[in-house]
Design a protein around this motif. Structure first.
Motif, PDB file in Angstrom:
ATOM      1  N   LEU A 132       6.040  -6.178 -10.490  1.00 16.33           N
ATOM      2  CA  LEU A 132       6.414  -6.285  -9.134  1.00 16.33           C
ATOM      3  C   LEU A 132       8.071  -6.020  -8.988  1.00 16.33           C
ATOM      4  O   LEU A 132       8.626  -6.805  -9.716  1.00 16.33           O
ATOM      5  CB  LEU A 132       6.213  -7.709  -8.632  1.00 16.33           C
ATOM      6  CG  LEU A 132       6.432  -7.824  -7.357  1.00 16.33           C
ATOM      7  CD1 LEU A 132       5.879  -7.066  -6.136  1.00 16.33           C
ATOM      8  CD2 LEU A 132       6.255  -9.491  -6.762  1.00 16.33           C
ATOM      9  N   GLY A 133       8.442  -5.005  -8.263  1.00 17.31           N
ATOM     10  CA  GLY A 133       9.796  -4.973  -8.248  1.00 17.31           C
ATOM     11  C   GLY A 133      10.254  -5.329  -6.727  1.00 17.31           C
ATOM     12  O   GLY A 133       9.647  -5.947  -5.946  1.00 17.31           O
ATOM     13  N   ILE A 134      11.510  -5.026  -6.283  1.00 18.00           N
ATOM     14  CA  ILE A 134      12.071  -5.552  -5.168  1.00 18.00           C
ATOM     15  C   ILE A 134      11.110  -4.559  -4.233  1.00 18.00           C
ATOM     16  O   ILE A 134      10.901  -5.398  -2.949  1.00 18.00           O
ATOM     17  CB  ILE A 134      13.450  -5.137  -4.809  1.00 18.00           C
ATOM     18  CG1 ILE A 134      14.392  -5.696  -5.859  1.00 18.00           C
ATOM     19  CG2 ILE A 134      14.091  -5.188  -3.358  1.00 18.00           C
ATOM     20  CD1 ILE A 134      15.957  -5.224  -5.988  1.00 18.00           C
ATOM     21  N   SER A 135      11.012  -3.420  -4.063  1.00 21.38           N
ATOM     22  CA  SER A 135      10.279  -2.599  -3.202  1.00 21.38           C
ATOM     23  C   SER A 135       9.262  -1.771  -3.751  1.00 21.38           C
ATOM     24  O   SER A 135       8.794  -0.638  -3.324  1.00 21.38           O
ATOM     25  CB  SER A 135      11.218  -1.742  -2.295  1.00 21.38           C
ATOM     26  OG  SER A 135      12.040  -0.894  -3.209  1.00 21.38           O
ATOM     27  N   SER A 136       8.721  -2.266  -4.863  1.00 21.84           N
ATOM     28  CA  SER A 136       7.884  -1.466  -5.620  1.00 21.84           C
ATOM     29  C   SER A 136       6.725  -2.380  -6.270  1.00 21.84           C
ATOM     30  O   SER A 136       7.003  -3.233  -6.529  1.00 21.84           O
ATOM     31  CB  SER A 136       8.481  -0.497  -6.765  1.00 21.84           C
ATOM     32  OG  SER A 136       9.012  -1.441  -7.848  1.00 21.84           O
ATOM     33  N   THR A 212       2.238  14.706  -8.059  1.00 20.54           N
ATOM     34  CA  THR A 212       2.639  13.278  -8.560  1.00 20.54           C
ATOM     35  C   THR A 212       3.233  12.349  -7.584  1.00 20.54           C
ATOM     36  O   THR A 212       3.369  11.330  -7.862  1.00 20.54           O
ATOM     37  CB  THR A 212       3.657  13.590  -9.772  1.00 20.54           C
ATOM     38  OG1 THR A 212       4.706  14.158  -9.294  1.00 20.54           O
ATOM     39  CG2 THR A 212       3.016  14.551 -10.714  1.00 20.54           C
ATOM     40  N   LYS A 213       3.428  12.877  -6.413  1.00 22.43           N
ATOM     41  CA  LYS A 213       3.968  12.030  -5.469  1.00 22.43           C
ATOM     42  C   LYS A 213       3.476  12.483  -3.964  1.00 22.43           C
ATOM     43  O   LYS A 213       3.558  13.531  -3.710  1.00 22.43           O
ATOM     44  CB  LYS A 213       5.522  12.083  -5.390  1.00 22.43           C
ATOM     45  CG  LYS A 213       6.305  10.924  -4.353  1.00 22.43           C
ATOM     46  CD  LYS A 213       7.495  10.967  -4.400  1.00 22.43           C
ATOM     47  CE  LYS A 213       8.382  12.102  -4.308  1.00 22.43           C
ATOM     48  NZ  LYS A 213       9.705  12.196  -4.175  1.00 22.43           N
ATOM     49  N   ILE A 214       3.007  11.459  -3.237  1.00 23.24           N
ATOM     50  CA  ILE A 214       2.732  11.823  -1.847  1.00 23.24           C
ATOM     51  C   ILE A 214       3.377  10.615  -0.971  1.00 23.24           C
ATOM     52  O   ILE A 214       3.687   9.479  -1.534  1.00 23.24           O
ATOM     53  CB  ILE A 214       1.143  11.767  -1.462  1.00 23.24           C
ATOM     54  CG1 ILE A 214       0.517  10.434  -1.825  1.00 23.24           C
ATOM     55  CG2 ILE A 214       0.659  13.029  -2.325  1.00 23.24           C
ATOM     56  CD1 ILE A 214      -0.896  10.393  -1.369  1.00 23.24           C
ATOM     57  N   ALA A 215       3.570  10.932   0.325  1.00 19.85           N
ATOM     58  CA  ALA A 215       4.422  10.021   1.159  1.00 19.85           C
ATOM     59  C   ALA A 215       3.212   9.623   2.371  1.00 19.85           C
ATOM     60  O   ALA A 215       2.713  10.551   3.062  1.00 19.85           O
ATOM     61  CB  ALA A 215       5.682  10.444   1.757  1.00 19.85           C
ATOM     62  N   LYS A 221       4.728   1.408  12.514  1.00 15.18           N
ATOM     63  CA  LYS A 221       5.411   0.290  11.836  1.00 15.18           C
ATOM     64  C   LYS A 221       6.850   0.857  11.327  1.00 15.18           C
ATOM     65  O   LYS A 221       7.565  -0.020  10.790  1.00 15.18           O
ATOM     66  CB  LYS A 221       4.467  -0.002  10.624  1.00 15.18           C
ATOM     67  CG  LYS A 221       3.000  -0.649  11.111  1.00 15.18           C
ATOM     68  CD  LYS A 221       2.602  -1.428   9.662  1.00 15.18           C
ATOM     69  CE  LYS A 221       1.345  -2.383  10.323  1.00 15.18           C
ATOM     70  NZ  LYS A 221       0.736  -2.973   9.023  1.00 15.18           N
ATOM     71  N   LYS A 222       7.017   2.143  11.620  1.00 12.02           N
ATOM     72  CA  LYS A 222       8.354   2.792  11.138  1.00 12.02           C
ATOM     73  C   LYS A 222       8.660   2.346   9.729  1.00 12.02           C
ATOM     74  O   LYS A 222       9.562   1.959   9.305  1.00 12.02           O
ATOM     75  CB  LYS A 222       9.556   2.063  11.996  1.00 12.02           C
ATOM     76  CG  LYS A 222       9.560   2.468  13.368  1.00 12.02           C
ATOM     77  CD  LYS A 222      10.766   1.867  14.200  1.00 12.02           C
ATOM     78  CE  LYS A 222      10.778   2.328  15.638  1.00 12.02           C
ATOM     79  NZ  LYS A 222       9.638   1.929  16.310  1.00 12.02           N
ATOM     80  N   ARG A 223       7.486   2.778   8.931  1.00 14.65           N
ATOM     81  CA  ARG A 223       7.425   2.502   7.473  1.00 14.65           C
ATOM     82  C   ARG A 223       6.980   3.377   6.582  1.00 14.65           C
ATOM     83  O   ARG A 223       5.868   4.193   6.902  1.00 14.65           O
ATOM     84  CB  ARG A 223       6.746   1.107   7.106  1.00 14.65           C
ATOM     85  CG  ARG A 223       6.687   0.718   5.698  1.00 14.65           C
ATOM     86  CD  ARG A 223       5.873  -0.538   5.650  1.00 14.65           C
ATOM     87  NE  ARG A 223       4.593  -0.497   5.989  1.00 14.65           N
ATOM     88  CZ  ARG A 223       3.544  -1.759   6.256  1.00 14.65           C
ATOM     89  NH1 ARG A 223       4.414  -2.731   6.371  1.00 14.65           N
ATOM     90  NH2 ARG A 223       2.514  -1.716   6.367  1.00 14.65           N
ATOM     91  N   THR A 224       7.400   3.815   5.497  1.00  9.34           N
ATOM     92  CA  THR A 224       7.029   5.032   4.649  1.00  9.34           C
ATOM     93  C   THR A 224       6.615   4.373   3.519  1.00  9.34           C
ATOM     94  O   THR A 224       7.507   3.434   2.556  1.00  9.34           O
ATOM     95  CB  THR A 224       7.888   5.918   4.522  1.00  9.34           C
ATOM     96  OG1 THR A 224       8.208   6.660   5.598  1.00  9.34           O
ATOM     97  CG2 THR A 224       7.509   7.242   3.344  1.00  9.34           C
ATOM     98  N   LEU A 225       5.498   4.654   2.909  1.00 10.32           N
ATOM     99  CA  LEU A 225       4.978   4.345   1.429  1.00 10.32           C
ATOM    100  C   LEU A 225       4.807   5.551   0.601  1.00 10.32           C
ATOM    101  O   LEU A 225       4.257   6.516   0.821  1.00 10.32           O
ATOM    102  CB  LEU A 225       3.633   3.412   1.503  1.00 10.32           C
ATOM    103  CG  LEU A 225       3.706   2.007   2.031  1.00 10.32           C
ATOM    104  CD1 LEU A 225       2.283   1.848   2.380  1.00 10.32           C
ATOM    105  CD2 LEU A 225       4.514   1.438   1.673  1.00 10.32           C
ATOM    106  N   VAL A 226       5.452   5.273  -0.439  1.00 14.72           N
ATOM    107  CA  VAL A 226       5.346   6.667  -1.528  1.00 14.72           C
ATOM    108  C   VAL A 226       4.393   6.446  -2.568  1.00 14.72           C
ATOM    109  O   VAL A 226       4.857   5.238  -3.298  1.00 14.72           O
ATOM    110  CB  VAL A 226       6.833   7.084  -2.186  1.00 14.72           C
ATOM    111  CG1 VAL A 226       6.707   7.960  -2.950  1.00 14.72           C
ATOM    112  CG2 VAL A 226       7.845   7.366  -0.746  1.00 14.72           C
ATOM    113  N   LEU A 227       3.496   7.033  -2.732  1.00 12.91           N
ATOM    114  CA  LEU A 227       2.613   6.819  -3.984  1.00 12.91           C
ATOM    115  C   LEU A 227       2.986   7.613  -5.074  1.00 12.91           C
ATOM    116  O   LEU A 227       2.845   8.969  -4.687  1.00 12.91           O
ATOM    117  CB  LEU A 227       1.182   7.048  -3.431  1.00 12.91           C
ATOM    118  CG  LEU A 227       0.357   5.691  -3.161  1.00 12.91           C
ATOM    119  CD1 LEU A 227       1.083   4.949  -2.028  1.00 12.91           C
ATOM    120  CD2 LEU A 227      -1.088   6.042  -3.118  1.00 12.91           C
ATOM    121  N   LYS A 228       3.084   7.401  -6.322  1.00 17.69           N
ATOM    122  CA  LYS A 228       3.610   7.967  -7.392  1.00 17.69           C
ATOM    123  C   LYS A 228       2.539   7.786  -8.569  1.00 17.69           C
ATOM    124  O   LYS A 228       2.031   6.645  -8.607  1.00 17.69           O
ATOM    125  CB  LYS A 228       4.848   7.751  -8.211  1.00 17.69           C
ATOM    126  CG  LYS A 228       5.857   7.854  -6.947  1.00 17.69           C
ATOM    127  CD  LYS A 228       7.387   7.684  -7.513  1.00 17.69           C
ATOM    128  CE  LYS A 228       8.516   7.747  -6.716  1.00 17.69           C
ATOM    129  NZ  LYS A 228       9.679   7.378  -7.194  1.00 17.69           N
TER     130      LYS A 228
END
Length: 241
Positions: A132-136, A212-215, A221-228
């Motif tokens: 668990l990171g700050i935003s990951s 390898t990455k999608i957004a 919600k004005k939010r973007t999640l990035v899956l790697k």
């Protein structure tokens, strides 16, 4: 490490990870399943169904289920939920800490039971690290063949359920030109034509050779999640209903 082993309201063992700036995650030892991931503002980023269950013979719907040694119908149906329906243990001999400086992580371990070996006769060791990171949130897995005299093939997936707003306000970028099987059209093979995937009805697709990455962009919600991803070269599933 800021990790606590506690019990939920029903008495099930869970690991609670807390990052110093407010992010948190919850992992059930049953299934090795992450059921909650919150950012520093306390927003829940994963979806859990209200019909989820904690009965020992059932799986929990939502969070990040682990599919091993098969995914869907790609193998004998009786072993589909092997990893999801077993109690994992805390790894007493974990690998070295992450190299990216993350200090909040937990390591779990799964080995087959005698009954498992009757159904799927391959002795394995499955390790899971949740960092668990700050935003990951990073899930790292490793499958080890214990019986070197037998080789085996397997399917593996981290079936992530993300929490979003109204699905009509969500778009996925990064899948353009990818081929997919459309499960709503008898698994017909098609190619994604648009520059983004949007939702105006039910969708159930398996994308092949995904990037390898999608957004995932949630306009409401004005939010973007990035899956790697690393080490998952062949497919990715998108489902909304």
């Amino acid at each position: 490490m800021p990790v606590d082993l506690v019990k939920d309201a029903a008495g099930w063992d869970i690991l609670v990870l807390r990052e110093s700036r407010g992010a948190s995650a919850v992992i059930y030892l049953y299934g090795g399943q992450v059921t909650s991931w919150k950012n520093g503002q306390g927003d829940e980023l994963l979806f859990m169904s209200s019909r989820g269950t904690h009965k020992s013979s059932k799986t929990m719907r939502g969070g990040i289920p682990i599919c091993f040694p098969q995914v869907g119908n790609l193998g004998p149906s009786e072993i589909q939920g092997l990893a999801r329906c077993r109690f994992w243990t805390i790894d007493s001999n974990p690998p070295p800490p992450p190299l990216n400086g993350i200090k909040t992580y937990a390591d779990l371990l799964l080995k087959p039971t005698d009954d498992d070996l009757k159904t799927w006769p391959y002795n394995f060791e499955l390790r899971l690290r949740v960092a668990l990171g700050i935003s990951s949130l990073t899930l790292t897995t490793r499958v080890r063949n214990i019986d070197k005299s037998k080789t085996f093939s397997f399917n593996f997936a981290l079936q992530t359920y993300l929490s979003v707003s109204d699905i009509s306000e969500v778009r996925i970028e990064g899948l353009e030109t990818s081929d997919y099987f459309d499960n709503l059209r008898n698994k017909e093979r098609r190619t994604e034509q648009g520059d983004a995937l949007t939702f105006d009805g039910e969708i159930d697709r398996v994308y092949l050779s995904t990037p390898t990455k999608i957004a995932i962009i949630d306009h409401e919600k004005k939010r973007t999640l990035v899956l790697k991803k690393e080490g998952f070269p062949d497919a990715g599933k998108v489902k909304a209903c």
